[in-house]
Design an enzyme around this catalytic site. Sequence first.
Site, PDB file in Angstrom:
ATOM      1  N   CYS A 180       1.380  -0.927  -0.155  1.00  0.00           N
ATOM      2  CA  CYS A 180      -0.028  -0.201  -0.352  1.00  0.00           C
ATOM      3  C   CYS A 180       1.323   0.624   0.072  1.00  0.00           C
ATOM      4  CB  CYS A 180      -0.720   0.376   1.374  1.00  0.00           C
ATOM      5  SG  CYS A 180      -0.187   0.091   2.696  1.00  0.00           S
ATOM      6  N   THR A 181       1.523   0.915   0.324  1.00  0.00           N
ATOM      7  CA  THR A 181       2.755   2.637   0.456  1.00  0.00           C
ATOM      8  C   THR A 181       3.287   2.799  -0.391  1.00  0.00           C
ATOM      9  OG1 THR A 181       4.246   0.980   1.991  1.00  0.00           O
ATOM     10  CG2 THR A 181       3.053   2.497   3.158  1.00  0.00           C
ATOM     11  N   THR A 188      10.476  -0.964   7.856  1.00  0.00           N
ATOM     12  CA  THR A 188      10.067  -0.706   6.820  1.00  0.00           C
ATOM     13  C   THR A 188      10.968  -1.025   5.770  1.00  0.00           C
ATOM     14  OG1 THR A 188       8.689   0.823   5.222  1.00  0.00           O
ATOM     15  CG2 THR A 188      10.508   2.408   7.185  1.00  0.00           C
TER      16      THR A 188
END
Length: 360
Positions: A159-160, A218
């Site tokens: 999604c990011t 991340t």
Amino acid sequence: MSSPLRVAINGYGRIGRCVLRALMESHDRDSIKVVAINEPADLESMAYLTQYDSTHGVFPGRVQAFDHGLRVNGEDIPVFHAADPARGPWKSLDFDLLLECSGAFGTRAKLQPFIDAGCPRILVSNPGHGAAEVDYTVVHGINDGGLNADQRIVSAASCTTNAVVPVLDLLDRGLGVRSAFLTTLHSVMNDQPMIDGYHHTDLRRTRSAMQSIVPVATGLAQGVERMLPHLAGRIQAKAVRVPILNVSAIEVSANLARPTDPQALKTLFIEAARIQPNLLACTDQPHASIDFNHDAHSAVIDLGQIRVNNGDFANLLVWFDNEWGFANRMLDVAQAWAGQFSDNPDPVTAEIAQISSSGA
């Protein structure tokens, strides 16, 4: 396509249910048909959580459980409960594509058994553990043109990545990106506990999701570099989880090669949103995150938050619904890919793929 793309869903959690709902609510429901779902949960719970969702509201239709599946708006979808999904009855299904939405399969070694068990192709709802683990990774609107009929395992990225890559691509093509730092403010996820507990090897993720802002690791920088390889070594990222159920934001700080100003950046993004209205949006309203719940765009540029320092250092705020936006992109990628292996490709999908490929 002259006939709908026939898909099965493996894993009917947050993304799996959003994919089904997005198909019913946001997409041309005649273009894709869900022919089966594999999910360990019981049918009554599946029907209930499809009908009633704390984040996305009540389903605008009717969902019921029946003997062997779900009845959604009068259409029956068989459900099976294979504990080892690779042992599911895939060979008995007449379908084109598996949407792997469990998030549990990120390597080729874990995905190949699905192919061996009869799945013709797999679209994965996570970025995989590396480029070699999938045949191709797609960010819709950026590199759809690289999809082809020979690929068997494709990732829809994250999604990011779907939110920030179109923004960085625009900045780079318009002004040149010397370097960028990305800070993701992400809503809570199911790898965090409600109260402190032995929940994760990352000790920060053992802390209550709803009581703290929690920094987490991340792979966003690597995901961006996979899509925009010419920016390799120029992107850094960090992420923090914030105590809300849904909707996230990315703060983009970019050192640009050419001078600009806030109005020029606004014009750049407004024009891009006009060209790809299903992908990007812009707003000049004083929004809070909840306003973007159930928003199907990959990214919404907050025009009121654009800042430029010294002419070449830009700071942006990008909103996105990390569930609903990504579910819609999975369906977009599925349709784009189907245009490559179908005997009768959809001309609109083919045209978008060609434009995306030439502009990447």
